[in-house]
Design a protein around this motif. Structure first.
Motif, PDB file in Angstrom:
ATOM      1  N   MET A  89       0.756  -1.256   0.000  1.00  0.00           N
ATOM      2  CA  MET A  89       0.000   0.000   0.000  1.00  0.00           C
ATOM      3  C   MET A  89       0.785   1.304   0.000  1.00  0.00           C
ATOM      4  N   TRP A  90       2.089   1.293   0.258  1.00  0.00           N
ATOM      5  CA  TRP A  90       2.794   2.575   0.193  1.00  0.00           C
ATOM      6  C   TRP A  90       3.396   2.771  -1.197  1.00  0.00           C
ATOM      7  N   ASP A  91       4.396   1.988  -1.540  1.00  0.00           N
ATOM      8  CA  ASP A  91       4.934   2.099  -2.907  1.00  0.00           C
ATOM      9  C   ASP A  91       4.067   1.346  -3.918  1.00  0.00           C
ATOM     10  N   ARG A  92       3.270   0.442  -3.440  1.00  0.00           N
ATOM     11  CA  ARG A  92       2.342  -0.333  -4.286  1.00  0.00           C
ATOM     12  C   ARG A  92       3.040  -1.076  -5.414  1.00  0.00           C
ATOM     13  N   ILE A  93       4.184  -1.673  -5.073  1.00  0.00           N
ATOM     14  CA  ILE A  93       4.923  -2.463  -6.046  1.00  0.00           C
ATOM     15  C   ILE A  93       4.083  -3.652  -6.518  1.00  0.00           C
ATOM     16  N   TYR A  94       3.281  -4.214  -5.604  1.00  0.00           N
ATOM     17  CA  TYR A  94       2.480  -5.375  -5.989  1.00  0.00           C
ATOM     18  C   TYR A  94       1.487  -5.025  -7.090  1.00  0.00           C
ATOM     19  N   ASP A  95       0.905  -3.824  -7.011  1.00  0.00           N
ATOM     20  CA  ASP A  95      -0.011  -3.411  -8.081  1.00  0.00           C
ATOM     21  C   ASP A  95       0.722  -3.398  -9.418  1.00  0.00           C
ATOM     22  N   ALA A  96       1.959  -2.899  -9.394  1.00  0.00           N
ATOM     23  CA  ALA A  96       2.747  -2.853 -10.630  1.00  0.00           C
ATOM     24  C   ALA A  96       3.044  -4.274 -11.124  1.00  0.00           C
ATOM     25  N   MET A  97       3.399  -5.163 -10.195  1.00  0.00           N
ATOM     26  CA  MET A  97       3.708  -6.543 -10.584  1.00  0.00           C
ATOM     27  C   MET A  97       2.467  -7.235 -11.151  1.00  0.00           C
ATOM     28  N   ALA A  99       0.101  -6.088 -12.793  1.00  0.00           N
ATOM     29  CA  ALA A  99      -0.284  -5.637 -14.126  1.00  0.00           C
ATOM     30  C   ALA A  99       0.472  -6.413 -15.207  1.00  0.00           C
ATOM     31  N   THR A 100       1.355  -7.297 -14.786  1.00  0.00           N
ATOM     32  CA  THR A 100       2.132  -8.129 -15.712  1.00  0.00           C
ATOM     33  C   THR A 100       1.619  -9.566 -15.572  1.00  0.00           C
ATOM     34  N   PRO A 101       2.207 -10.537 -16.258  1.00  0.00           N
ATOM     35  CA  PRO A 101       1.736 -11.916 -16.079  1.00  0.00           C
ATOM     36  C   PRO A 101       1.869 -12.454 -14.650  1.00  0.00           C
ATOM     37  N   VAL A 102       2.577 -11.752 -13.779  1.00  0.00           N
ATOM     38  CA  VAL A 102       2.687 -12.187 -12.385  1.00  0.00           C
ATOM     39  C   VAL A 102       1.300 -12.162 -11.727  1.00  0.00           C
ATOM     40  N   ALA A 103       0.935 -13.252 -11.042  1.00  0.00           N
ATOM     41  CA  ALA A 103      -0.352 -13.321 -10.348  1.00  0.00           C
ATOM     42  C   ALA A 103      -0.113 -13.307  -8.839  1.00  0.00           C
ATOM     43  N   VAL A 104      -1.168 -13.150  -8.063  1.00  0.00           N
ATOM     44  CA  VAL A 104      -1.040 -13.079  -6.600  1.00  0.00           C
ATOM     45  C   VAL A 104      -0.324 -14.319  -6.072  1.00  0.00           C
ATOM     46  N   ARG A 105      -0.666 -15.473  -6.642  1.00  0.00           N
ATOM     47  CA  ARG A 105      -0.009 -16.724  -6.257  1.00  0.00           C
ATOM     48  C   ARG A 105       1.513 -16.625  -6.399  1.00  0.00           C
ATOM     49  N   THR A 165      -3.690  -7.878   6.187  1.00  0.00           N
ATOM     50  CA  THR A 165      -4.949  -7.305   6.680  1.00  0.00           C
ATOM     51  C   THR A 165      -4.796  -5.871   7.160  1.00  0.00           C
ATOM     52  N   ARG A 166      -3.561  -5.350   7.161  1.00  0.00           N
ATOM     53  CA  ARG A 166      -3.288  -4.043   7.769  1.00  0.00           C
ATOM     54  C   ARG A 166      -3.568  -2.868   6.848  1.00  0.00           C
ATOM     55  N   ARG A 167      -4.106  -1.789   7.414  1.00  0.00           N
ATOM     56  CA  ARG A 167      -4.300  -0.538   6.664  1.00  0.00           C
ATOM     57  C   ARG A 167      -3.246   0.486   7.056  1.00  0.00           C
ATOM     58  N   ASN A 168      -2.493   0.207   8.120  1.00  0.00           N
ATOM     59  CA  ASN A 168      -1.389   1.071   8.535  1.00  0.00           C
ATOM     60  C   ASN A 168      -0.453   0.203   9.362  1.00  0.00           C
ATOM     61  N   ASP A 169       0.654   0.794   9.845  1.00  0.00           N
ATOM     62  CA  ASP A 169       1.640  -0.045  10.527  1.00  0.00           C
ATOM     63  C   ASP A 169       1.482  -0.044  12.050  1.00  0.00           C
ATOM     64  N   TRP A 248      -1.952 -16.147   1.260  1.00  0.00           N
ATOM     65  CA  TRP A 248      -2.420 -16.224  -0.125  1.00  0.00           C
ATOM     66  C   TRP A 248      -3.877 -15.764  -0.229  1.00  0.00           C
ATOM     67  N   ILE A 249      -4.721 -16.335   0.632  1.00  0.00           N
ATOM     68  CA  ILE A 249      -6.145 -15.992   0.596  1.00  0.00           C
ATOM     69  C   ILE A 249      -6.347 -14.498   0.868  1.00  0.00           C
ATOM     70  N   LEU A 250      -5.662 -13.996   1.890  1.00  0.00           N
ATOM     71  CA  LEU A 250      -5.879 -12.602   2.290  1.00  0.00           C
ATOM     72  C   LEU A 250      -5.335 -11.629   1.253  1.00  0.00           C
ATOM     73  N   LEU A 251      -4.205 -11.963   0.657  1.00  0.00           N
ATOM     74  CA  LEU A 251      -3.649 -11.067  -0.372  1.00  0.00           C
ATOM     75  C   LEU A 251      -4.502 -11.096  -1.631  1.00  0.00           C
ATOM     76  N   LEU A 252      -5.026 -12.259  -1.949  1.00  0.00           N
ATOM     77  CA  LEU A 252      -5.920 -12.373  -3.106  1.00  0.00           C
ATOM     78  C   LEU A 252      -7.125 -11.472  -2.903  1.00  0.00           C
ATOM     79  N   ARG A 253      -7.661 -11.530  -1.685  1.00  0.00           N
ATOM     80  CA  ARG A 253      -8.842 -10.724  -1.378  1.00  0.00           C
ATOM     81  C   ARG A 253      -8.501  -9.236  -1.437  1.00  0.00           C
ATOM     82  N   ARG A 254      -7.302  -8.909  -1.000  1.00  0.00           N
ATOM     83  CA  ARG A 254      -6.959  -7.492  -0.914  1.00  0.00           C
ATOM     84  C   ARG A 254      -6.544  -6.901  -2.261  1.00  0.00           C
TER      85      ARG A 254
END
Lengths: 257, 312
Positions: A89-97, A99-105, A165-169, A248-254
């Motif tokens: 949620m800060w740099d949001r690297i996962y969002d960038a990843m 957007a490519t063939p990389v999946a949450v898994r 599950t966190r929205r802040n640290d 895995w489940i929680l990140l998929l949901r998020r």
């Protein structure tokens, strides 16, 4: 498909680490050095003089393998908190990843694989220091590296699930203060769990740390039977897999809303 | 609604996205053909980003049909994403890596060899005028440079379709023009662009065709020119009056204006002949603080369609 994409996540972390590794290795090396010197030699000489060590071995030999597992736990917990939340949620690297063939898994497996690499680095450094102090039977004590690394992973995956599950640290300091630090001090690294009140003994054995400490200590002192070792190992593996599934489940949901 | 043809890269029919009770996208239909620049114009909260995330294969479709390259994103997400370039609204650059590393690592996610990633990274840094900054940390870049780097990153896999969510929001005019220039060049090379924007000038500059979105639905569709012809007049007379002194114009401009919009800060007179409208104002003895005759824009189209302005 899954494997290569997860490996690219590992590569990303390795490239980031390349810039930090010198300082990081220094910390992994000097922390055990100071701890073993102060606690083991300083405090240990008092313990040895008054009671002849702990469970029949000099205090330093008793302490070092337990501390190795506890150090892995500590590193794992922190690494599964701030850097992971940063990528969510800060740099949001996962969002960038994603957007490519990389999946949450791939993301989850990649991060866990990287945790494993980090744990091996930290525990191997600890092992080197320990061996310089002439602690442990060679070559059995080498098994403490995977044992402590697995102890770290048994904390990394559940903490990663928590982080998802966190929205802040805010929650992180609480986990460190009320879970990790008490376990570090009371979880069997510094003195036998049997010294604790019975209730706390049960609590301690319910966490992965007590099992990781027992396993590390057992292989370093070469006094553990295969049955007991397998039991401790099983607890660690269950924690790792349960944490992985939950993360895995929680990140998929998020991440894929 | 047009029937889809094999050259269509995106086909959406009744496309819907709900988050709990909130309807973010409410049954929209659109088609994007290869080689065109297609835009979603609308204010914040109109459903543009939700639509983009569904096209990007990261957000599951709630209802309706969506195909990208003829594939269903629920089944073939990774396959679709391999051929997409995505420029999200937030830059999502990796602040722990250098400018060039950001591109090379991103190439790896597409399974490109390191050598190919390095080659493409250098080409794209050149194209996006970032070559001098290759070794810098991303944090040291200006907003416009970060945006260009994000676009370069979206191009690393040589995508068949480039998705841009608010490509110039938050940039100063000079930086915006540089981004527009690069996107225009991509368009000329035949890259299909799909973008969202709440800037009508951006939509006019870049889009061959666009849909106007409002409250989760599509309000109108066409080329910028068509939309202006259909929903607005040739010219607009903008009048400003001192605060609290807007005169009563009722009926006075009936013969020269098709429509009059009274906004908080100005009055818009929609007319085919701006000068005639100015003359009529003078004839009625109305003395505005300032008056200006201009061409109609997509902003006027939006105002006409929704009764509101794009940026409020």
């Amino acid at each position: 498909m899954a494997l290569p994409s997860a490996l690219h996540v590992v590569e990303h972390n390795a490239v980031v680490f390349r810039r930090l590794w010198r300082g990081n290795i220094m910390v992994s090396f000097f922390t055990p050095l100071f701890f073993l010197a102060a606690m083991g030699i300083g405090l240990g000489s008092l313990v040895n003089r008054s009671s002849g060590g702990v469970n029949g071995v000099p205090y330093l030999d008793y302490l070092a393998p337990g501390l190795m597992a506890a150090a892995a736990m500590q590193t794992a917990a922190v690494e599964a908190m701030y850097p992971i939340l940063n990528r969510i949620m800060w740099d949001r690297i996962y969002d960038a990843m994603l957007a490519t063939p990389v999946a949450v898994r791939d993301l989850v497996f990649g991060e866990v694989a990287w945790f494993a690499v980090r744990m091996v680095i930290v525990t191997a450094a600890f092992w080197v220091v320990m061996t310089l102090f002439r602690i442990g039977h060679l070559p059995e004590s080498l098994l403490a590296v995977p044992a402590a690394a697995l102890t770290g992973l048994a904390f990394a995956t559940p903490v990663m699930a928590f982080t998802a599950t966190r929205r802040n640290d805010n929650g992180f300091a609480a986990i460190l203060r009320f879970v990790i630090t008490p376990l570090y001090l009371l979880g069997g690294a510094f003195f036998p769990i049997s010294q604790l009140p019975l209730v706390l003994q049960w609590v301690a054995w319910a966490t992965p740390l007590a099992h990781g400490v027992a396993l590390c200590r057992g292989v370093v002192l070469a006094n553990i039977g295969p049955g007991e070792a397998a039991l401790h190992l099983l607890v660690l593996v269950v924690y790792i897999l349960a944490g992985l599934a939950l993360a895995w489940i929680l990140l998929l949901r998020r991440l894929s809303k | 609604m047009t029937d889809s043809s094999p050259s269509d890269l995106i086909v959406a029919r009744g496309l819907t996205k709900r988050f709990g009770d909130l309807v973010a996208v409410d049954g929209i239909d659109f088609t994007v053909a290869g080689g065109e620049a297609f835009g979603f114009l609308g204010p914040n909260g109109a459903g543009k980003t939700s639509t983009m995330r569904m096209i990007g294969g990261v957000s599951p479709v709630t209802a309706g049909v969506l195909t990208i390259f003829g594939l269903d994103p629920a089944q073939h997400g990774a396959q679709i994403r391999a051929r997409l370039g995505v420029v999200p609204q937030a830059d999502t650059l990796d602040l722990e890596l250098t400018v060039r590393e950001n591109l090379i690592i991103y190439a790896r996610y597409f399974d490109l060899p390191w050598s190919e990633g390095r080659k493409r990274a250098d080409e794209l840094l050149e194209f996006m005028q970032l070559k001098e900054r290759s070794k810098d940390k991303v944090d040291d870049l200006s907003g416009g440079m970060k945006r260009r780097l994000t676009i370069a990153r979206g191009l690393i896999n040589q995508p068949d379709l480039l998705l841009l969510d608010e490509p110039t929001t938050g940039l100063d005019p000079q930086a915006r023009h540089l981004v527009w220039d690069r996107l225009y060049r991509l368009k000329q090379r035949g890259v299909t662009l799909v973008l969202t924007t709440h800037y009508m000038d951006e939509a006019e500059q870049l889009c061959d065709r666009l849909v106007v979105m409002d409250k989760a639905r599509i309000a109108a569709e066409g080329s910028p020119r068509e939309l202006i012809d259909r929903y607005s007049t040739r010219e607009v007379l903008e009048l400003r009056f001192p605060i609290d002194e807007q005169p009563n114009l009722d009926g006075k401009l009936k013969d020269v204006a098709e429509r009059v919009e009274v906004l908080a800060d100005r009055v818009l007179v929609y007319t085919s002949d701006g000068d005639a409208a100015v003359a009529a104002i003078n004839r009625h003895g109305i003395r505005p603080e300032s008056s200006l005759v201009r061409r109609s824009t997509l902003e006027d189209v939006f105002l006409r369609l929704t009764g509101r302005r794009l940026i409020e």
